[in-house]
Design an enzyme around this catalytic site. Structure first.
Site, PDB file in Angstrom:
ATOM      1  N   SER A 173     -12.989  26.257  64.240  1.00  5.58           N
ATOM      2  CA  SER A 173     -12.281  24.973  63.870  1.00  5.58           C
ATOM      3  C   SER A 173     -13.446  24.224  62.849  1.00  5.58           C
ATOM      4  O   SER A 173     -12.644  23.532  62.296  1.00  5.58           O
ATOM      5  CB  SER A 173     -12.284  24.211  65.283  1.00  5.58           C
ATOM      6  N   SER A 207     -16.278  28.273  67.144  1.00  8.42           N
ATOM      7  CA  SER A 207     -15.999  27.334  66.150  1.00  8.42           C
ATOM      8  C   SER A 207     -17.024  27.108  65.057  1.00  8.42           C
ATOM      9  O   SER A 207     -16.806  26.438  63.981  1.00  8.42           O
ATOM     10  CB  SER A 207     -15.416  26.229  66.765  1.00  8.42           C
ATOM     11  N   LYS A 213     -18.798  16.871  60.636  1.00  9.02           N
ATOM     12  CA  LYS A 213     -17.486  17.548  61.224  1.00  9.02           C
ATOM     13  C   LYS A 213     -16.843  16.222  61.914  1.00  9.02           C
ATOM     14  O   LYS A 213     -17.543  15.561  62.440  1.00  9.02           O
ATOM     15  CB  LYS A 213     -17.719  18.609  62.305  1.00  9.02           C
TER      16      LYS A 213
END
Lengths: 486, 496
Positions: free
Chosen positions: B160, B184, B80
Site C-alpha cells: 500500500s 506494504s 505516508k
C-alpha cells in the site's frame, strides 16, 4: 426461613436468579485514557481523543483500575487470575465511539468467589460469584432534548467498570436485594466503587428463570437489563417470575430474550429476542498486551486491604460485646463503624452502643444529616458519655445536653457549665431536699411505711424535681431509703 | 562533483548540509519544484505542504549555520498519509477522512520532526493501506515512475505504500515513511527499485498511525539506499508509552551495522518459497542474491518453513478480522465525512457506503464474516494457530541460520490495466512478504536488478526479532553487489 415460592394453578414454583452487577471503579482517570472519570461535568468535557475513538488513538491500561479490580476480587474472596486479557466486543452505537467495547471475555481478571448474605430472619446464605472482569463504559445518548436529533455525551465513555457475575444461586427477591446490598457494602468498604446507584455507578442485569418445586436443571431464562436500584431489582424479579409461571402454566414456552423493567407499570417488556441478539464478534484486543500481574503485587494489595464488613462485625461483637443485630447496624457503613469505635474505644461500650443506636441515630434522622456531616462529632459524643460515666451528669440530663449539642454544636462540658447542669452529689443538699419533701407529704410517708412500696418512686420523682433533675439518682435512692427507714 | 541536486541520497545530503555545500532551502525548493513538475502525473502526493516546508527549511538553515540541528535537520521527506500530522489533512486515502485534519501528531512523525526532517506532504497509498497496487486510493492511483523498455503503459508502484515508493524513486523526496502490514513497504519498494525496511513488530510506535490490522501494522523507512533507511529508522524507532505494544529496548545506531559484512553468517533459503509458477526471472535474481552473499563469505543453506503455504490465507483472515473492527469508528458521528440518514442505522449505512471504496468494503465484509458466531473457530481461531506455527517456523529456522533470503514479490511491477480482476490474484502478490509480518520478525527489500523489460526486482531479507542490524549488514552486501544505479524514466533529475 420458609422458601420463596410462587403458587401457580398447578403447583409451587421456585425462582432462579443470577445477577450481573456493573460497578464503576473508583479512579482518577478512565480505564484506557487520562481523561477524568469524575461523575457529572458539562457534557463532553471529560473526553480524550482515545475516548472519542480518533484515528490512530490507542488504549493504555490504567494501573490503578487494575489494582482496584484485584482489591475487589480479594474482597469477594475470589481467585485472582495473574493472566488475563482484553477482548473487543463489537457493535455499532452512536455513544460507542470506536464501534467496540474493550472488555475481558475469555480471560477475566477475577475467577470464582463468594458473597455471604444475611436474610431478615438471620439465615445466612452463600452466593457464588462466577467471575469478575474489567471493561469500559459507553457514553450516553440523549434522545429527549430535540424532536429529530439525539445528543451524545462521552463523559462516561471509557470509564472503568467491573462486571461481577453471580452464579444462579439466588432464590428470591429478598436474596437478590441482600446480595446487591452486601456487594455494595463490600465495594464501599474497599473503596473500589462508591455504590451510588442513582448516579449509575452500580447497576444490574437480572437473569430470571423459574422451575417447579423439586425439578432438576434450569428452564429458559430471561435477562432484564440495566436495573438501577435494589428495590427495582426485587420488583423486577417478582413480576418477571410471575410472568414466566403464567406462561408455563398456560402451556406456553419462555423465549430466551432481553427484557426491560418498567417500574411505573410494574412489568417487564421484551427488548430483543434471541434471534435479533447482537453478534458481538468477540476477539482479542490487539492494541493491548495480555495483562500479566505478579503474585507479589497481589500480596501487597491484600496486605493493605481494609477490614471487611464480616470481619469487622465479628470483631465488634467480641471487643464491645454488641449483639449480632447491633453489629449488623453498626457495620452497615464503614463510616458508622468508625464513628462507633471512636466513641466506644476506652468508654463504656454498652453506653456507647445504646446512645448511638438510640438518641444519636434519632437525631440524624430528625435533622436529615448523615454520619459524615453529623452535627455531633464522635469526639463530642464520647465526651458527653464520659460525663455520664464519671457522674458529672446523669442520664436524663445527658439527653437534654445532647439535644443542645445537636442544636448549638457546643461541647457537652460547655453546655453543662453554661446551664449549671452539673450533677449534685452533695449529700447534705440532697438530704435537705428529701427532708422537706417527707415533711410536706407526711400522709404518703405513712402509707409507704404501712407497706405501699410503690410510693418510693413518687419520693424519687419529687426529690429530682426539687433538685431540678441534677441530683445523682443513685444517691437519691440511697438517702431516701435511709431517711424513710428512720 | 555533484551533477545535480537530485543525485543526493539522504546521507550525502546530510553531509552536504552540514558542510554548508547546499542549504536546506535550496534542497527543499528543488524538491518542491520537482513535485510541481512531476507529481500531477505520478500522483504520489495526496496533500502537498510547500509553505510549511519552506518555513521549516529556513529554520533548519539557521540551526545548521550554528552547527546545531538534529540528525535529519533540513532533509526533505514525505509522509505516508496514514500517519496523523497535526494541522495537516490526514486521509488514509479514503473519502471518509477526505477532510480530516487531526489535532495531534503520530509518534513516528513527531520523532522525525524532532530530528529535523522536513515533510513536503502526505503521500498516496491504497485506501486504509488495503491493497498491493495503490489503485484503491480514493485520490486516484499512483503511477510507478518506471516504464517498461518496450511500452509506455502506466505501471503500478505496488502498495500500500505506493505513493512513498514512487516519490522516493522519482527523486521527489529523499526518504519517506511507510507502513507494512503484510508487505506494504517491501513490495512497493521492490516495484519501484528502492529500499524499504519493515522493522520488528513493536519497534516503532503505532500511536497516531491509522490502524489497518493492529497486530501486524508496523511503520518503517523507505529510501534509495539502505544507509538512508538506517538513518530514518533510528529516528522513527523507540518505545512509546502511548502504544502498549511498542517495545522498551534501546534503539541501536543502525548505520554502524551496515559495514559489518556477512563473513561467517548463515543465510537460509526457504524451500517452500520456491512456489509453482515462479517466473524464471525471479528465480534467477534469487539465485543471484545467493551467489552474492556466498561471494561475500556467507554460508548459504536450504531451510524449511513448513507452514508457509498457510501464511497467505491466515494473514487475510487475521488482518481483515482486525480491520473490520478497526474501521468501525468511521461512522460519521464524531469526525470525517457524514451522509445524513433518517435513523442512526441509515446514517451509518449511507456514510459508510459513500465513504469507503470497494476494496475496503470487501475487506470489512470478509473480516466481519470470519469473526461471526459459528465461524470464529473455523477461521479466526485457526488463523491464530497458523500464526503461532509460522512464528515457530521462523524461530526454529533461526536456530541454524542468521538471516533468510527470498524474493520480495513474485513479479515485477505490472501495468495498471493488467491488475487481475480476481481480488485473490492480487492478494497473491503478498505471498513472500506475509510470513514475516505474521511472525512479527523484521524484513527488508533491496533492489537487485531489472527484469528483461527493464523493471526493477527486489530481494528480501528476513531477520531475527529486533535484529535489524544483521539485516542491514546482509542487505548492504546485496546492495553493493547489485550496485543498482538505474533510474526510472520519470525522475526529478531528468529534465523533461
Amino acid at each position: 426461613m420458609s422458601a420463596y415460592r410462587i403458587t401457580g394453578e398447578t403447583g409451587e414454583w421456585e425462582v432462579i436468579v443470577g445477577l450481573e452487577v456493573h460497578a464503576q471503579i473508583v479512579s482518577q482517570s478512565k480505564l484506557f485514557s487520562g481523561a477524568s472519570a469524575e461523575y457529572g461535568g458539562e457534557p463532553n468535557t471529560h473526553v480524550s481523543l482515545v475516548d472519542a475513538g480518533f484515528p490512530g488513538m490507542l488504549p493504555v491500561l490504567n494501573r490503578e483500575c487494575v489494582a482496584q479490580a484485584v482489591r475487589t476480587g480479594l474482597g469477594l474472596r475470589a481467585q485472582i487470575n495473574l493472566f488475563s486479557r482484553f477482548d473487543r466486543k463489537n457493535y455499532f452505537y452512536a455513544d460507542l465511539p470506536t464501534g467496540y467495547q474493550i472488555s475481558q471475555f475469555e480471560h477475566p481478571i477475577v475467577g470464582k468467589g463468594t458473597v455471604e448474605i444475611e436474610l431478615s430472619d438471620g439465615e445466612v446464605r452463600h452466593i457464588g460469584v462466577t467471575r469478575m472482569h474489567m471493561e469500559q463504559d459507553a457514553g450516553k445518548s440523549i434522545h429527549d432534548q430535540d424532536p429529530t436529533r439525539s445528543f451524545i455525551d462521552l463523559n462516561r465513555a471509557g470509564v472503568a467498570l467491573m462486571e461481577i457475575v453471580s452464579e444462579p444461586d439466588i432464590r428470591s427477591p429478598e436474596e437478590a436485594g441482600a446480595y446487591i446490598r452486601k456487594l455494595r457494602q463490600i465495594l464501599r468498604y474497599l473503596g473500589t466503587c462508591d455504590g451510588n446507584m442513582e448516579e449509575g455507578s452500580m447497576r444490574a442485569d437480572v437473569n430470571v428463570s423459574v422451575r417447579r418445586e423439586g425439578e432438576e436443571g434450569y428452564r429458559t431464562r430471561c435477562e432484564i437489563k440495566n436495573v438501577n436500584s435494589v428495590r427495582f431489582v426485587m420488583q423486577a424479579i417478582e413480576v418477571e417470575a410471575q410472568r414466566q409461571v403464567d406462561i408455563w402454566e398456560s402451556g406456553g414456552e419462555i423465549d430466551q430474550e432481553t427484557r426491560l423493567f418498567d417500574h411505573v407499570k410494574s412489568e417487564t417488556r421484551s427488548l430483543r429476542t434471541k434471534e435479533d441478539a447482537h453478534d458481538y464478534r468477540y476477539f482479542p484486543e490487539s492494541d493491548l498486551l495480555p495483562l500479566v500481574i505478579e503474585q507479589s503485587w497481589v500480596d501487597e494489595l491484600k496486605a493493605a486491604l481494609p477490614e471487611l464488613p464480616e470481619d469487622k462485625r465479628a470483631r465488634l461483637e467480641k471487643e464491645y460485646g454488641v449483639s449480632r443485630y447491633e453489629s449488623g447496624v453498626l457495620t452497615a457503613e464503614q463510616s458508622v463503624a468508625d464513628f462507633y469505635e471512636t466513641v466506644a474505644r476506652g468508654a463504656d461500650a454498652r453506653l456507647a452502643t445504646n446512645w448511638i443506636l438510640g438518641d444519636f441515630f434519632a437525631a440524624l434522622n430528625r435533622t436529615g444529616r448523615t454520619i459524615e456531616d453529623s452535627p455531633v462529632s464522635a469526639e463530642a459524643l464520647r465526651e458527653l458519655l464520659s460525663l455520664i460515666s464519671d457522674s458529672t451528669i446523669n442520664g436524663k440530663i445527658a439527653k437534654e445536653v445532647f439535644e443542645d449539642m445537636v442544636e448549638t454544636g457546643e461541647k457537652a462540658s460547655v453546655i453543662v457549665d453554661r446551664k449549671g447542669l452539673r450533677q449534685v452529689t452533695d449529700t447534705g443538699a440532697i438530704e435537705a431536699a428529701i427532708n422537706d419533701i417527707l415533711a410536706a407529704n407526711a400522709d404518703k410517708v405513712a402509707e409507704y411505711k404501712s407497706g405501699k412500696d410503690k410510693l418510693f418512686g413518687f419520693f424519687v420523682g419529687q426529690t429530682m424535681k426539687a433538685m431540678k433533675g441534677k441530683a445523682n439518682p443513685a444517691m437519691v435512692n440511697e438517702l431516701l431509703k435511709k431517711l424513710l427507714a428512720s | 562533483m555533484m551533477s545535480s541536486i537530485f543525485d543526493y541520497t539522504l546521507a550525502s545530503a546530510r553531509e552536504a548540509l552540514r558542510a554548508r555545500k547546499v542549504s536546506a532551502v535550496e534542497l527543499v525548493d528543488a524538491h518542491i519544484d520537482a513535485i510541481e513538475r512531476l507529481d500531477d502525473g505520478l500522483n504520489s502526493f495526496i496533500t502537498r505542504t510547500p509553505e510549511q516546508a519552506r518555513l521549516a527549511a529556513k529554520e533548519a538553515d539557521a540551526l545548521l549555520a550554528r552547527g546545531e540541528g538534529g540528525s535529519l535537520c533540513g532533509l526533505p521527506i514525505g509522509i505516508k498519509d496514514l500517519f496523523a500530522t497535526e494541522g495537516v489533512r490526514t486521509t488514509a486515502a479514503s473519502k471518509i477522512l477526505g477532510n480530516f485534519v487531526p489535532p495531534y501528531e503520530s509518534t513516528v512523525t513527531a520523532n522525525l520532526k524532532r530530528d529535523g526532517a522536513i515533510s513536503l506532504g502526505k503521500l498516496n497509498l491504497d485506501e486504509f493501506a488495503m491493497g498491493s497496487t495503490n489503485l484503491t486510493s480514493a485520490f486516484g492511483g499512483v503511477e510507478n515512475p518506471w516504464k517498461r523498455c518496450d511500452s509506455d503503459a502506466k505501471l503500478v508502484p505496488g502498495g500500500s505504500s505506493g505513493g512513498s515508493a514512487a516519490a522516493v524513486a522519482a527523486g521527489l523526496v529523499l526518504g519517506a515513511t511507510g507502513t507494512d502490514t503484510g508487505g506494504s513497504i517491501r513490495q512497493p519498494a521492490a516495484f519501484c527499485g528502492i529500499t524499504g525496511i519493515k522493522p520488528t513488530y513493536g519497534r516503532c510506535s503505532r500511536f497516531g498511525t491509522i490502524a489497518f490490522a493492529s497486530s501486524l501494522d508496523q511503520a518503517g523507512p523507505m529510501a534509495r539506499t539502505l544507509q538512508d533507511c538506517a538513518i530514518l529508522l533510528e529516528s522513527m524507532a523507540g518505545f512509546d508509552p502511548k502504544d502498549s505494544t511498542s517495545v522498551d529496548r534501546p534503539v541501536p545506531h543502525y548505520e554502524a551495522a551496515l559495514g559489518r559484512g556477512v563473513k561467517g553468517l548463515k543465510v537460509g533459503i526457504p524451500k517452500e518459497y520456491r512456489i509453482d509458477g515462479l517466473p524464471a526471472e525471479i528465480e534467477a535474481i534469487w539465485q543471484q542474491g545467493i551467489d552474492w552473499l556466498k561471494e561475500a563469505g556467507a554460508e548459504v543453506v536450504e531451510i524449511s518453513l513448513p507452514h508457509t503455504k498457510y501464511g497467505l490465507p491466515a494473514y487475510y483472515i487475521a488482518a481483515l478480522a482486525e480491520a473490520s473492527s478497526n474501521l468501525a469508528r468511521y461512522d460519521g458521528v464524531r469526525f470525517g465525512e457524514r451522509v445524513q440518514g433518517a435513523s442512526l442505522d441509515a446514517l451509518y449505512e449511507a456514510t459508510r457506503a459513500a465513504g469507503f471504496g470497494d476494496e475496503v468494503k470487501r475487506r470489512i465484509l470478509l473480516g466481519t464474516y470470519v469473526l461471526s458466531s459459528g465461524y470464529y473457530d473455523a477461521y479466526y481461531l485457526r488463523a491464530q494457530k497458523v500464526r503461532t506455527l509460522l512464528q515457530r517456523d521462523f524461530l526454529k529456522a533461526y536456530e541454524t541460520v542468521d538471516v533468510i533470503l527470498a524474493p520480495t514479490a513474485p513479479s515485477g511491477a505490472f501495468a495498471w490495466d493488467e491488475k487481475p480482476t480476481d481480488p485473490v490474484q492480487v492478494y497473491l502478490n503478498d505471498v513472500f512478504t506475509v510470513p514475516a509480518s505474521m511472525a512479527g520478525v523484521p524484513a527488508l527489500s533491496v533492489p537487485a536488478g531489472l527484469d528483461s523489460r527493464g523493471v526493477p526486482l527486489g530481494l528480501q531479507l528476513i531477520g531475527r526479532f529486533f535484529d535489524e542490524e544483521t539485516l542491514l549488514a546482509a542487505g548492504s552486501v546485496l546492495e553493493k553487489a547489485a550496485s543498482f544505479t538505474h533510474r526510472p524514466t520519470i525522475h526529478a533529475g531528468v529534465s523533461a
